[in-house]
Write an enzyme that holds these catalytic residues in place. Structure first.
Site, PDB file in Angstrom:
ATOM      1  N   LYS A  79       0.944  -1.161  -0.014  1.00 44.85           N
ATOM      2  CA  LYS A  79      -0.069   0.136  -0.037  1.00 44.85           C
ATOM      3  C   LYS A  79       0.912   1.397  -0.147  1.00 44.85           C
ATOM      4  O   LYS A  79       1.902   1.353   0.779  1.00 44.85           O
ATOM      5  CB  LYS A  79      -0.954  -0.097   1.296  1.00 44.85           C
ATOM      6  CG  LYS A  79      -1.816   1.189   1.462  1.00 44.85           C
ATOM      7  CD  LYS A  79      -3.286   0.719   0.583  1.00 44.85           C
ATOM      8  CE  LYS A  79      -4.029   2.077   0.378  1.00 44.85           C
ATOM      9  NZ  LYS A  79      -3.604   2.710  -0.756  1.00 44.85           N
ATOM     10  N   GLN A 100       7.143   3.916   3.979  1.00 44.63           N
ATOM     11  CA  GLN A 100       5.643   3.520   4.122  1.00 44.63           C
ATOM     12  C   GLN A 100       5.471   2.345   4.932  1.00 44.63           C
ATOM     13  O   GLN A 100       4.331   2.238   5.524  1.00 44.63           O
ATOM     14  CB  GLN A 100       5.019   3.349   2.604  1.00 44.63           C
ATOM     15  CG  GLN A 100       3.543   3.164   2.655  1.00 44.63           C
ATOM     16  CD  GLN A 100       3.060   4.710   2.281  1.00 44.63           C
ATOM     17  OE1 GLN A 100       3.413   5.620   1.760  1.00 44.63           O
ATOM     18  NE2 GLN A 100       1.951   5.027   3.054  1.00 44.63           N
ATOM     19  N   LYS A 103       4.969   3.434   8.568  1.00 41.66           N
ATOM     20  CA  LYS A 103       3.940   4.400   8.624  1.00 41.66           C
ATOM     21  C   LYS A 103       2.787   3.766   8.759  1.00 41.66           C
ATOM     22  O   LYS A 103       1.743   3.728   9.467  1.00 41.66           O
ATOM     23  CB  LYS A 103       3.874   5.436   7.325  1.00 41.66           C
ATOM     24  CG  LYS A 103       2.704   6.346   7.337  1.00 41.66           C
ATOM     25  CD  LYS A 103       2.540   6.993   6.060  1.00 41.66           C
ATOM     26  CE  LYS A 103       3.858   7.740   5.614  1.00 41.66           C
ATOM     27  NZ  LYS A 103       3.498   8.782   4.740  1.00 41.66           N
ATOM     28  N   LYS A 115       5.451   1.961  -2.970  1.00 38.77           N
ATOM     29  CA  LYS A 115       5.050   3.268  -3.799  1.00 38.77           C
ATOM     30  C   LYS A 115       5.727   3.273  -5.181  1.00 38.77           C
ATOM     31  O   LYS A 115       6.137   2.289  -5.653  1.00 38.77           O
ATOM     32  CB  LYS A 115       6.523   4.235  -3.308  1.00 38.77           C
ATOM     33  CG  LYS A 115       6.108   5.725  -3.136  1.00 38.77           C
ATOM     34  CD  LYS A 115       5.088   6.341  -2.092  1.00 38.77           C
ATOM     35  CE  LYS A 115       4.639   7.502  -2.297  1.00 38.77           C
ATOM     36  NZ  LYS A 115       3.527   8.150  -1.371  1.00 38.77           N
ATOM     37  N   GLY A 154      -3.336   8.382  -4.510  1.00 39.23           N
ATOM     38  CA  GLY A 154      -2.359   9.306  -5.121  1.00 39.23           C
ATOM     39  C   GLY A 154      -1.228   9.739  -4.424  1.00 39.23           C
ATOM     40  O   GLY A 154      -0.909   9.142  -3.126  1.00 39.23           O
ATOM     41  N   ASP A 155      -0.640  10.658  -4.575  1.00 40.53           N
ATOM     42  CA  ASP A 155       0.730  11.476  -4.001  1.00 40.53           C
ATOM     43  C   ASP A 155       0.888  12.584  -4.827  1.00 40.53           C
ATOM     44  O   ASP A 155      -0.265  13.239  -5.560  1.00 40.53           O
ATOM     45  CB  ASP A 155       1.834  10.435  -3.892  1.00 40.53           C
ATOM     46  CG  ASP A 155       2.783  11.083  -2.915  1.00 40.53           C
ATOM     47  OD1 ASP A 155       2.741  11.113  -1.720  1.00 40.53           O
ATOM     48  OD2 ASP A 155       3.948  11.675  -3.795  1.00 40.53           O
ATOM     49  N   ASN A 230      -2.685  18.822  -1.748  1.00 37.40           N
ATOM     50  CA  ASN A 230      -3.940  18.317  -1.048  1.00 37.40           C
ATOM     51  C   ASN A 230      -3.443  18.406   0.502  1.00 37.40           C
ATOM     52  O   ASN A 230      -4.465  18.823   1.107  1.00 37.40           O
ATOM     53  CB  ASN A 230      -3.797  16.917  -1.529  1.00 37.40           C
ATOM     54  CG  ASN A 230      -4.700  16.119  -0.573  1.00 37.40           C
ATOM     55  OD1 ASN A 230      -4.242  15.355   0.047  1.00 37.40           O
ATOM     56  ND2 ASN A 230      -5.886  16.326  -0.845  1.00 37.40           N
TER      57      ASN A 230
HETATM   58  P1  NDP Z   1       0.356  17.902  -4.370  1.00 38.35           P
HETATM   59  O1  NDP Z   1       0.959  17.432  -5.649  1.00 38.35           O
HETATM   60  O2  NDP Z   1      -1.215  17.976  -4.198  1.00 38.35           O
HETATM   61  O3  NDP Z   1       1.259  19.233  -3.815  1.00 38.35           O
HETATM   62  C1  NDP Z   1       2.367  19.525  -3.705  1.00 38.35           C
HETATM   63  C2  NDP Z   1       2.547  20.893  -3.251  1.00 38.35           C
HETATM   64  O4  NDP Z   1       3.920  21.263  -2.973  1.00 38.35           O
HETATM   65  C3  NDP Z   1       2.237  21.661  -4.681  1.00 38.35           C
HETATM   66  O5  NDP Z   1       1.700  23.079  -4.046  1.00 38.35           O
HETATM   67  C4  NDP Z   1       3.688  22.057  -5.052  1.00 38.35           C
HETATM   68  O6  NDP Z   1       3.747  23.223  -5.783  1.00 38.35           O
HETATM   69  C5  NDP Z   1       4.508  22.281  -3.734  1.00 38.35           C
HETATM   70  N1  NDP Z   1       5.653  22.033  -3.715  1.00 38.35           N
HETATM   71  C6  NDP Z   1       6.642  21.085  -4.592  1.00 38.35           C
HETATM   72  N2  NDP Z   1       7.926  21.413  -4.636  1.00 38.35           N
HETATM   73  C7  NDP Z   1       8.049  22.409  -3.548  1.00 38.35           C
HETATM   74  C8  NDP Z   1       9.141  23.310  -3.086  1.00 38.35           C
HETATM   75  N3  NDP Z   1      10.245  22.725  -3.078  1.00 38.35           N
HETATM   76  N4  NDP Z   1       8.714  24.231  -1.992  1.00 38.35           N
HETATM   77  C9  NDP Z   1       7.540  24.572  -1.793  1.00 38.35           C
HETATM   78  N5  NDP Z   1       6.183  23.814  -2.238  1.00 38.35           N
HETATM   79  C10 NDP Z   1       6.631  22.822  -3.373  1.00 38.35           C
HETATM   80  O7  NDP Z   1       0.851  16.796  -3.278  1.00 38.35           O
HETATM   81  P2  NDP Z   1       0.471  16.386  -1.933  1.00 38.35           P
HETATM   82  O8  NDP Z   1       0.044  17.551  -1.265  1.00 38.35           O
HETATM   83  O9  NDP Z   1      -0.479  15.256  -2.023  1.00 38.35           O
HETATM   84  O10 NDP Z   1       1.786  15.724  -1.248  1.00 38.35           O
HETATM   85  C11 NDP Z   1       2.362  16.822  -0.622  1.00 38.35           C
HETATM   86  C12 NDP Z   1       3.542  15.751   0.318  1.00 38.35           C
HETATM   87  O11 NDP Z   1       2.758  15.097   1.449  1.00 38.35           O
HETATM   88  C13 NDP Z   1       4.271  14.832  -0.447  1.00 38.35           C
HETATM   89  O12 NDP Z   1       5.706  14.614   0.197  1.00 38.35           O
HETATM   90  C14 NDP Z   1       3.653  13.676  -0.397  1.00 38.35           C
HETATM   91  O13 NDP Z   1       4.523  12.436  -0.367  1.00 38.35           O
HETATM   92  C15 NDP Z   1       3.174  13.904   1.272  1.00 38.35           C
HETATM   93  N6  NDP Z   1       2.092  12.869   1.500  1.00 38.35           N
HETATM   94  C16 NDP Z   1       0.807  13.123   0.801  1.00 38.35           C
HETATM   95  C17 NDP Z   1      -0.310  12.291   1.086  1.00 38.35           C
HETATM   96  C18 NDP Z   1      -1.602  12.624   0.567  1.00 38.35           C
HETATM   97  O14 NDP Z   1      -2.497  11.828   1.157  1.00 38.35           O
HETATM   98  N7  NDP Z   1      -1.819  13.186  -0.864  1.00 38.35           N
HETATM   99  C19 NDP Z   1      -0.173  11.304   2.158  1.00 38.35           C
HETATM  100  C20 NDP Z   1       1.140  11.260   3.073  1.00 38.35           C
HETATM  101  C21 NDP Z   1       1.943  12.175   2.489  1.00 38.35           C
HETATM  102  P3  NDP Z   1       3.657  23.219  -7.504  1.00 38.35           P
HETATM  103  O15 NDP Z   1       2.485  23.112  -7.863  1.00 38.35           O
HETATM  104  O16 NDP Z   1       4.354  24.353  -7.918  1.00 38.35           O
HETATM  105  O17 NDP Z   1       4.609  22.042  -7.909  1.00 38.35           O
END
Ligand code: NDP
Length: 432
Positions: A79, A100, A103, A115, A154-155, A230
């Site tokens: 997962k 993961q 976690k 992953k 998703g991620d 997200n």
């Molecule tokens: P998204 O793709 O929805 O969002 C990522 C965000 O981070 C975007 O706003 C992106 O901006 C921004 N970003 C990327 N690089 C940088 C940077 N260097 N500095 C500042 N902002 C940046 O991803 P998620 O929100 O789903 O995931 C975010 C993190 O959380 C990841 O590490 C993911 O692995 C982790 N995560 C996510 C989960 C989930 O349920 N979604 C679960 C557990 C962990 P831009 O649009 O400019 O690229």
């Protein structure tokens, strides 16, 4: 003895291994019964790689790499999310798959670690291009996944649009409608509260930690959240509901600094509905300053939630946050703080939670989505949210107790890693 040097050419994976093994108590890492486990746990069970050939809107052939790393299934079906981003490579996916495993164990739900993803960049692509890409990606991946084997989600770069396309293609190629993906839209069998789960979960974790360590909560706190995807958006929503004021957020181009507080619905519509850059917020609201992305950590705050990407917060950023009086750093992203930054927080008794504990809310609700699909049920938002709260609170209690028992109560890295490593290692020994 495990030699981590052989992983030096995979820097992200190497950092994840170093974080885990350097934090294990001597009674654990030097325990002879765990010696064979150390070697085995650092190698994925299976790595699947494939080419994804797809056509852009001009009819030109494009080729990207696709991957799935099935790391360890001792705790249940593989997962873990799929990430679509140009930076994706095997080192990053092995790092994320390894994290993961632990976690998922912390959630107490039966899920192993995996992953996957691609170096495809959905940014700037039309919906039709994304859907064509997802279709070929799934044509290659579907034989390796399924509800009793491996359930991706998703991620980064894989949101509602991508999951819908991937799931429809899975059904087409496999002829099955099982729960082979989570984070599905509601009309395809998704769970209420999955979209909110990671952002809400990290906030619930923070609340529990603030209460335990500092006898306080989020009321009136100045908060910064990096990213605006997200995780960051739903962290913004929950923090605001709980009385905190989110004064800065970012994307990979800019930070916005809004002393009066960022409005959730305005930012959500900008990012989710219109897919705009965060700087556009300035054209909608007043009293907004646009800064370079990295300047977010220079803004004085009480609490920080790094929710964007790996290694976005380094030692210098940690120094600035500490000097500005920050009392808590809660990781919503996976390993957003460098190992050096994390050490500084722990040393200075800033509450610091590693992502593998505080961002487990997303995968926890994915686990609940599988359960609902298997039982043919649809639980209410409140029911899922309540279970999420319970899971996050339980994670905090377990890792805090372990950290305290090891004589290092501010070290939640030690707490999480020792607790989860022993749990997984014991299961691996049982299986032999
Ligand atoms: P998204 O793709 O929805 O969002 C990522 C965000 O981070 C975007 O706003 C992106 O901006 C921004 N970003 C990327 N690089 C940088 C940077 N260097 N500095 C500042 N902002 C940046 O991803 P998620 O929100 O789903 O995931 C975010 C993190 O959380 C990841 O590490 C993911 O692995 C982790 N995560 C996510 C989960 C989930 O349920 N979604 C679960 C557990 C962990 P831009 O649009 O400019 O690229």
């Amino acid at each position: 003895m495990l030699d981590l040097n052989k992983y030096r050419n995979e820097p992200e994976f190497h950092a994840a291994l170093e974080e885990m093994f350097s934090s294990l108590d001597p009674s654990v890492i030097n325990n002879p019964k765990y010696a064979p486990i150390l070697e085995k746990i650092t190698e994925p069970d299976k790595v699947i790689t494939f080419d994804v050939e797809w056509r852009d809107d001009n009819g030109n052939k494009q080729v990207n790499k696709g991957y799935r790393v099935q790391f360890n299934n001792v705790n249940g079906v593989y997962k873990g999310g799929l990430r679509f981003h140009p930076s994706v490579n095997l080192s990053i996916l092995k790092f994320l798959g390894f994290e993961q495993i632990f976690k998922n164990y912390l959630t107490t739900l039966p899920m192993g670690g995996a992953k996957g993803g691609s170096d495809f960049d959905p940014k700037g692509k039309s919906d039709a291009e994304v859907i064509r890409f997802c279709d070929v990606f799934m044509e290659k991946l579907y034989p390796y996944i399924g509800v009793d084997l491996d359930v991706p989600a998703g991620d980064i770069g894989v949101g509602a649009r991508e999951i819908r396309a991937l799931y429809l293609s899975y059904k087409k190629y496999s002829g099955k409608s099982d729960c082979s993906l989570t984070g599905k839209p509601l009309d395809l069998g998704g769970s209420l509260c999955r979209t909110e789960a990671t952002g809400y979960g990290v906030t619930y974790f923070a609340l529990q930690a603030l209460k335990t360590y500092k006898k306080t909560d989020l009321q009136g706190k100045r908060v910064i959240i990096s990213g605006s995807g997200n995780v960051a958006l739903y962290c913004l929503k929950k923090v605001t509901e709980l009385g905190g004021k989110v004064i800065a957020m970012s994307d990979s181009s800019n930070t916005i600094y809004v002393p009066d507080g960022i409005d959730f619905e305005t930012l959500r519509a900008l990012k989710e509905d219109r897919r705009e850059r965060i700087r556009e917020y300035k054209d909608i609201k007043e009293n907004v300053r646009v800064l370079p992305t990295k300047d977010i950590w220079k803004i004085p705050c009480d609490i920080a939630f790094p929710c964007a990407t790996q290694f976005e917060l380094d030692d210098g950023d940690a120094d600035r946050l500490i000097a500005n009086g920050c009392i808590g750093v809660f990781e919503g992203a996976n390993m957003p703080c460098t190992l050096g930054a994390a050490k500084k927080f722990i040393k200075e008794k800033v509450i610091y939670s590693p992502g593998k504990a505080s961002n487990a809310g997303g995968v926890a609700v994915s686990g609940l989505e599988i359960e609902q699909n298997k039982k043919g049920e649809r639980w209410s938002f409140d029911k899922v949210d309540k279970k999420l709260k319970g899971i996050m609170s339980n994670i905090f209690k377990n890792i805090y107790k372990t950290a305290k028992d090891l004589g290092d109560p501010y070290n939640l890295v030690k707490g999480a890693n020792n607790y989860a490593f022993i749990g997984i290692a014991e299961k691996m020994l049982e299986r032999k």
